[in-house]
Motif scaffolding. Sequence first.
Motif, mmCIF file in Angstrom:
data_model
loop_
_atom_site.group_PDB
_atom_site.id
_atom_site.type_symbol
_atom_site.label_atom_id
_atom_site.label_comp_id
_atom_site.label_asym_id
_atom_site.label_seq_id
_atom_site.Cartn_x
_atom_site.Cartn_y
_atom_site.Cartn_z
ATOM 1 N N LEU A 24 0.777 -1.106 -0.036
ATOM 2 C CA LEU A 24 -0.278 -0.028 0.143
ATOM 3 C C LEU A 24 0.981 1.606 0.284
ATOM 4 C CD1 LEU A 24 -2.793 -0.982 2.757
ATOM 5 C CD2 LEU A 24 -3.133 -0.531 0.026
ATOM 6 N N TYR A 25 0.075 2.187 -0.755
ATOM 7 C CA TYR A 25 0.983 3.642 -1.354
ATOM 8 C C TYR A 25 0.567 4.914 -0.197
ATOM 9 C CZ TYR A 25 3.010 8.057 -2.687
ATOM 10 O OH TYR A 25 3.767 8.853 -2.807
ATOM 11 N N PHE A 26 0.933 5.217 0.896
ATOM 12 C CA PHE A 26 0.199 5.606 1.884
ATOM 13 C C PHE A 26 0.983 7.440 1.562
ATOM 14 C CE2 PHE A 26 -0.387 2.548 4.138
ATOM 15 C CZ PHE A 26 -1.952 2.371 3.764
ATOM 16 N N THR A 27 0.331 8.509 1.407
ATOM 17 C CA THR A 27 0.954 10.035 2.101
ATOM 18 C C THR A 27 0.455 10.535 3.765
ATOM 19 O OG1 THR A 27 -0.991 11.086 0.357
ATOM 20 C CG2 THR A 27 1.344 10.750 -0.223
ATOM 21 N N ASP A 28 0.692 11.917 3.875
ATOM 22 C CA ASP A 28 0.016 12.600 5.017
ATOM 23 C C ASP A 28 -0.708 13.263 4.434
ATOM 24 O OD1 ASP A 28 1.595 14.606 3.911
ATOM 25 O OD2 ASP A 28 3.132 14.404 6.006
ATOM 26 N N THR A 29 -1.530 13.617 4.937
ATOM 27 C CA THR A 29 -2.558 14.923 4.193
ATOM 28 C C THR A 29 -1.578 16.394 3.512
ATOM 29 O OG1 THR A 29 -2.780 16.108 6.247
ATOM 30 C CG2 THR A 29 -4.765 14.649 5.782
ATOM 31 N N ALA A 30 -0.410 16.167 3.933
ATOM 32 C CA ALA A 30 0.255 17.271 3.095
ATOM 33 C C ALA A 30 1.014 16.691 1.989
ATOM 34 C CB ALA A 30 1.571 17.858 3.607
ATOM 35 N N GLY A 31 1.087 15.309 1.773
ATOM 36 C CA GLY A 31 0.888 14.510 -0.219
ATOM 37 C C GLY A 31 2.269 14.289 0.230
ATOM 38 N N ASN A 96 10.963 -14.499 -11.002
ATOM 39 C CA ASN A 96 10.877 -13.222 -11.331
ATOM 40 C C ASN A 96 10.122 -13.224 -10.194
ATOM 41 O OD1 ASN A 96 12.493 -13.326 -13.847
ATOM 42 N ND2 ASN A 96 9.632 -14.522 -14.740
ATOM 43 N N HIS A 97 9.848 -11.490 -10.271
ATOM 44 C CA HIS A 97 9.259 -11.336 -8.721
ATOM 45 C C HIS A 97 8.350 -10.230 -9.434
ATOM 46 C CE1 HIS A 97 8.257 -11.004 -4.860
ATOM 47 N NE2 HIS A 97 8.933 -9.730 -4.128
ATOM 48 N N ILE A 98 6.955 -10.360 -8.985
ATOM 49 C CA ILE A 98 6.028 -9.387 -10.085
ATOM 50 C C ILE A 98 5.819 -8.007 -8.817
ATOM 51 C CG2 ILE A 98 3.555 -8.859 -10.622
ATOM 52 C CD1 ILE A 98 4.646 -11.758 -12.184
ATOM 53 N N GLY A 99 5.578 -7.033 -8.621
ATOM 54 C CA GLY A 99 4.604 -6.522 -6.779
ATOM 55 C C GLY A 99 3.216 -5.575 -7.785
ATOM 56 N N PHE A 100 2.630 -5.769 -7.027
ATOM 57 C CA PHE A 100 1.344 -4.709 -7.236
ATOM 58 C C PHE A 100 0.922 -4.043 -6.354
ATOM 59 C CE2 PHE A 100 -0.076 -9.205 -8.471
ATOM 60 C CZ PHE A 100 0.015 -9.048 -10.359
ATOM 61 N N ILE A 101 1.213 -2.297 -7.172
ATOM 62 C CA ILE A 101 1.626 -1.509 -5.189
ATOM 63 C C ILE A 101 -0.600 -0.744 -5.453
ATOM 64 C CG2 ILE A 101 2.355 0.956 -4.907
ATOM 65 C CD1 ILE A 101 4.189 -1.022 -7.240
ATOM 66 N N PHE A 102 -0.832 -0.488 -4.490
ATOM 67 C CA PHE A 102 -1.960 -0.380 -4.491
ATOM 68 C C PHE A 102 -2.316 1.429 -3.302
ATOM 69 C CE2 PHE A 102 -2.831 -4.380 -4.247
ATOM 70 C CZ PHE A 102 -3.626 -4.762 -5.349
ATOM 71 N N ASP A 103 -3.250 1.896 -3.780
ATOM 72 C CA ASP A 103 -3.505 3.316 -3.012
ATOM 73 C C ASP A 103 -3.687 3.162 -1.011
ATOM 74 O OD1 ASP A 103 -3.800 6.103 -2.710
ATOM 75 O OD2 ASP A 103 -4.716 6.557 -4.041
ATOM 76 N N GLY A 104 -3.311 3.167 -0.650
ATOM 77 C CA GLY A 104 -3.284 3.880 0.496
ATOM 78 C C GLY A 104 -4.561 4.725 1.119
ATOM 79 N N GLY A 105 -4.094 5.553 0.109
ATOM 80 C CA GLY A 105 -4.854 7.006 0.291
ATOM 81 C C GLY A 105 -3.553 7.887 1.472
ATOM 82 N N GLU A 106 -4.763 8.778 2.018
ATOM 83 C CA GLU A 106 -4.045 9.551 3.178
ATOM 84 C C GLU A 106 -4.071 9.096 4.755
ATOM 85 O OE1 GLU A 106 -5.587 13.657 2.105
ATOM 86 O OE2 GLU A 106 -4.580 14.197 0.587
ATOM 87 N N LEU A 107 -2.757 9.306 5.449
ATOM 88 C CA LEU A 107 -3.102 8.753 6.441
ATOM 89 C C LEU A 107 -3.301 10.342 7.074
ATOM 90 C CD1 LEU A 107 0.134 6.561 7.014
ATOM 91 C CD2 LEU A 107 -2.614 6.261 6.897
ATOM 92 N N THR A 108 -3.880 9.950 8.658
ATOM 93 C CA THR A 108 -4.674 11.277 9.359
ATOM 94 C C THR A 108 -3.376 11.087 10.154
ATOM 95 O OG1 THR A 108 -5.264 9.983 10.875
ATOM 96 C CG2 THR A 108 -6.959 10.740 9.119
ATOM 97 N N ASP A 109 -2.692 12.283 10.730
ATOM 98 C CA ASP A 109 -1.847 12.622 12.149
ATOM 99 C C ASP A 109 -2.170 11.434 13.221
ATOM 100 O OD1 ASP A 109 -0.576 14.456 10.672
ATOM 101 O OD2 ASP A 109 -1.904 16.425 12.129
#
Length: 171
Positions: A24-31, A96-109
Motif C-alpha cells: 500500500l502506498y500512503f501519504t500524509d495529508t500534505a502529500g 521473476n518477482h512481480i509487485g502490485f502497488i495499491f493506493d492506501g490514501g492519506e494517513l491522518t496525524d
Amino acid sequence: MANIWLPPVEYVATLPRATAYACLYFTDTAGRPFQLRATYRSELWQWPGGNMDPGETPWETAVRECHEETGITFTGQPRLLGTHFVTDRGEEWPANHIGFIFDGGELTDEQIAGVVLDPEEHSEYSLRTLDEWEREMDPGEFGRLAGVDRARRTGVPVYLDNRPVPLDTGR
C-alpha cells in the motif's frame, strides 16, 4: 515445430518461475510519501507490504502485510496504482518477482502517531517530500517512488520494471 498439447501441470513446469508481492502506498495529508526502513538492508526504504502467501490475492496480501508491519487496519477499496516487475536475479532471487502497488490514501496525524512497527522487519518510518526522498534514496528506487506518486496524482497506473528508471520523474 508443431505445437504439442501438454497437460497443465507439465506445461506450467516449462514456464519461468515467479513470486509476487503487494503493498500500500500512503501519504500524509500534505502529500508526503510514507515509507519504512528495512532492517535487513538499512539503505532500503519501502512501502508497507510483502510477499503473497499461498491462496492469497494481491489485495489481501497488501492489507495483511500493512497491518502486520504498521498496525494500520486498512478498510478502503482496492485501487491499483502500478505494477513492478523484476527479472530472475539468480542466487540473489531465483525467480521473476512481480509487485502490485495499491493506493492506501492519506494517513491522518492520529494514524501516523499510532503506527507500531514490527522491529524484525523495519527500524523506522518517515514522511518526506519527493525532493527530500530523492536526496535519500538510490536513483532507481526513487524513480519507482516518483512513478507511483505520479500515478496517484494523475489516476494513470504505472508499469515499472527493474531497468533503470529515467530521472525525469514527471513531477
